[in-house]
Enzyme design. Structure first.
Site, PDB file in Angstrom:
ATOM      1  N   ASP A  86      -6.075 -12.408  28.719  1.00  0.00           N
ATOM      2  CA  ASP A  86      -4.815 -11.673  28.575  1.00  0.00           C
ATOM      3  C   ASP A  86      -4.088 -11.531  29.906  1.00  0.00           C
ATOM      4  OD1 ASP A  86      -5.806 -11.390  26.012  1.00  0.00           O
ATOM      5  OD2 ASP A  86      -6.557  -9.373  26.369  1.00  0.00           O
ATOM      6  N   SER A  87      -4.775 -11.006  30.902  1.00  0.00           N
ATOM      7  CA  SER A  87      -4.129 -10.815  32.205  1.00  0.00           C
ATOM      8  C   SER A  87      -3.804 -12.158  32.852  1.00  0.00           C
ATOM      9  CB  SER A  87      -5.016  -9.975  33.121  1.00  0.00           C
ATOM     10  OG  SER A  87      -6.266 -10.598  33.352  1.00  0.00           O
ATOM     11  N   SER A  94      -7.917  -9.052  35.446  1.00  0.00           N
ATOM     12  CA  SER A  94      -9.167  -8.433  35.016  1.00  0.00           C
ATOM     13  C   SER A  94     -10.287  -9.445  34.855  1.00  0.00           C
ATOM     14  CB  SER A  94      -8.953  -7.720  33.678  1.00  0.00           C
ATOM     15  OG  SER A  94      -8.700  -8.666  32.654  1.00  0.00           O
ATOM     16  N   GLY A  95      -9.913 -10.720  34.717  1.00  0.00           N
ATOM     17  CA  GLY A  95     -10.916 -11.751  34.457  1.00  0.00           C
ATOM     18  C   GLY A  95     -10.802 -12.325  33.069  1.00  0.00           C
ATOM     19  N   GLY A  96     -10.026 -11.680  32.201  1.00  0.00           N
ATOM     20  CA  GLY A  96      -9.883 -12.149  30.840  1.00  0.00           C
ATOM     21  C   GLY A  96      -8.650 -13.007  30.638  1.00  0.00           C
ATOM     22  N   GLU A 128      -1.796  -8.805   4.356  1.00  0.00           N
ATOM     23  CA  GLU A 128      -1.787  -9.138   5.777  1.00  0.00           C
ATOM     24  C   GLU A 128      -3.180  -9.227   6.382  1.00  0.00           C
ATOM     25  OE1 GLU A 128      -1.352  -4.566   5.778  1.00  0.00           O
ATOM     26  OE2 GLU A 128      -0.998  -6.272   4.457  1.00  0.00           O
ATOM     27  N   HIS A 143      -3.571  -5.189   0.628  1.00  0.00           N
ATOM     28  CA  HIS A 143      -3.069  -5.584   1.956  1.00  0.00           C
ATOM     29  C   HIS A 143      -3.137  -7.109   2.111  1.00  0.00           C
ATOM     30  CE1 HIS A 143      -2.699  -1.626   3.957  1.00  0.00           C
ATOM     31  NE2 HIS A 143      -3.657  -1.271   3.128  1.00  0.00           N
ATOM     32  N   CYS A 176       0.844  -1.203   0.000  1.00  0.00           N
ATOM     33  CA  CYS A 176       0.000   0.000   0.000  1.00  0.00           C
ATOM     34  C   CYS A 176       0.885   1.261   0.000  1.00  0.00           C
ATOM     35  CB  CYS A 176      -0.973  -0.025   1.166  1.00  0.00           C
ATOM     36  SG  CYS A 176      -2.342   1.169   0.978  1.00  0.00           S
TER      37      CYS A 176
END
Length: 505
Positions: free
Chosen positions: A221-222, A217-219, A165, A163, A76
């Site tokens: 990721d953490s 946090s509950g998710g 990607e 793109h 791009c």
């Protein structure tokens, strides 16, 4: 290593992700890198950008990098920058191209090997290249772009206007495979198992014998961030779960049970009234995020003093970073703030550890499984740090939280029964700031509206709305209107990302 030159595209990290998918290590670099640093990489891939080479002060690499002999793929803006550098003209097109576009290959090309003569790729541009630079061959075009791909094999320069990607590009992965595998011959030695071991060693070296505080946090990721740090420092990690009252129904108990069983030391602090009082009367989504972020800081400040911690762990992912700031080069547009991006370490006097900062959700899920998290926890739908506060459009009150919490629980129950193959990447309910007329039991009602949002995605950067069968949608709607007092209408969101974000706020 493959260097990804960032010119501020919202999709820059997707390029790095696509490279890693092939088992090749990649690193995102600012466009102003020095030639000596560029020489460390087997190849360079130039990203898109919100800017144009027609701008008075457009972002450009050091011109000496073009003469290093390193293979370069321009995407791009990177494609237009390559054309501009080698003497071709970039112009503003009257016919812009956004979204899925049919790309036609015009001759044999190593970059387009194994790609059909006509394929669908993702476009996002209003500027384009009208003529080939000297020494380049035309490889692709579209109905609106006479030059959508070119190459100069002698100088190892390749470019595409689209793109590859982006997940919606049909043969995007093949483009990267052709460039990195066949043209560059890059070594495939990157995998997430190695990442886990390297990150554990890096954290151990960074932390030493100091205490570490992690906000749960509950998710996913953490949770994964905490598990990585726990593998590094053991009991020096103290986890704090702030129950701000904005979680999904039953979530606080589920999180405590799931993570405590894996050996994490977690203490829950309940402060629902604190957050609700602070959010009273606030309707702007950015202000909601800022208020919640500020309160998180205050809670963590107090807890950090008790734990005598020297480090703070956050489960920040790269999409959080690029939507909250300008990316690696500082050129990307800010989309929205994330409460766990910026500000916390300076305010609290703690050093920050973000082991997942350059990873995507699907990579984090793989790491979670490798670290022992149960499949149902790993495959939970993403949930924002500010919780239900940004799924309640308008005022956040205890009554509206109760209404949304019940509707959301019904939706989750029905999705769990329907989506056994995990096709839905994220699904949630939104409480809209409107009321509509209805009829229940032969009486007129004037009640609130619930919006349903279900999307399919790989990484959260782009998403398609999920084509939910009508009978499942009817069941969800019927249950919500029958079981949740205050709701008499349910609507379904059929917008993809872009143009919309996944969350409504």
């Amino acid at each position: 290593m493959i260097g990804i030159i960032d010119f501020g595209s919202q999709f820059t990290q997707l390029i790095a992700r696509s490279v890693r998918d092939l088992g090749i290590f990649s690193k995102i670099l600012p466009y102003y890198i020095e030639p000596a640093e560029a020489l460390q990489y087997e190849a360079l891939i130039l990203s898109g950008s919100p800017r144009s080479v027609l701008d008075k002060e457009y972002p450009a690499m050091d011109p000496r990098i073009w003469d290093l002999g390193i293979p370069i793929l321009g995407i791009c803006y990177g494609f237009q920058l390559m054309a501009h550098h080698y003497g071709s003209q970039v112009t503003k097109h009257s016919a812009r191209e956004y979204g899925k576009t049919v790309v036609h290959t015009v001759q044999d090309s190593s970059l387009f090997e194994k790609i059909p003569a006509h394929s669908v790729m993702w476009m996002s541009h209003e500027y384009g290249v009208d003529a080939l630079p000297l020494g380049f061959l035309l490889t692709a075009k579209t109905d609106s772009s006479p030059v959508a791909g070119f190459e100069d094999m002698s100088r190892r320069r390749y470019g595409v206007q689209f793109h590859p990607e982006v997940h919606h590009s049909e043969f995007g992965k093949q483009i990267f495979q052709n460039f990195l595998g066949e043209i560059v011959r890059a070594k495939k030695d990157w995998n997430l198992t190695d990442f886990i071991q390297d990150e554990i060693a890096r954290i151990k070296e960074t932390v030493g014998d100091k205490n570490v505080l992690c906000g749960i946090s509950g998710g996913i990721d953490s949770a994964v961030a905490a598990l990585l740090v726990h593998r590094s420092v053991g009991d020096h990690l103290k986890c704090l779960f702030v129950n701000h009252g904005l979680l999904r129904l039953g979530e606080a108990e589920q999180v405590m049970d799931s993570l405590s069983s894996l050996g994490l030391h977690i203490r829950m602090v309940s402060c629902e009234d604190l957050f609700l009082t602070a959010l009273e009367g606030i309707t702007d989504p950015e202000e909601k995020r800022k208020v919640i972020g500020r309160l998180f800081i205050e809670v963590f400040e107090a807890e950090a003093k008790k734990s005598q911690a020297g480090f703070l762990v956050q489960g920040t992912l790269y999409p959080d970073v690029i939507e909250s700031s300008g990316g690696v080069s500082g050129l990307a547009a800010k989309i929205k703030s994330h409460h766990n991006v910026g500000g916390l370490p300076e305010k609290m006097g703690l050093k920050l550890i973000e082991p997942l900062k350059y990873l995507f959700k699907d990579e984090v899920r793989i790491i979670g499984e490798k670290l022992g998290l149960a499949s149902d926890f790993v495959n939970r739908h993403p949930f924002p740090g500010p919780g239900l506060a940004i799924r309640i459009l308008g005022d956040v009150t205890k009554e509206r939280l109760s209404i949304l919490g019940k509707a959301d629980l019904i939706l989750r129950e029905e999705i769990q029964k329907y989506d056994v193959n995990h096709k839905i990447w994220q699904g949630f309910a939104v409480l809209l700031p409107i009321r509509s007329v209805g009829v229940m039991g032969d009486e007129r009602t004037y009640q609130s509206v619930i919006g349903i949002r279900l999307v399919e995605s790989v990484d959260g950067m782009t998403a398609n709305w999920h084509k939910l069968p009508y009978d499942v949608l009817e069941c969800i709607s019927t249950r919500i209107t029958n079981e949740v007092n205050g709701i008499n209408r349910v609507v379904y969101d059929v917008t993809s990302k872009p143009p919309a974000t996944i969350e409504w706020e």
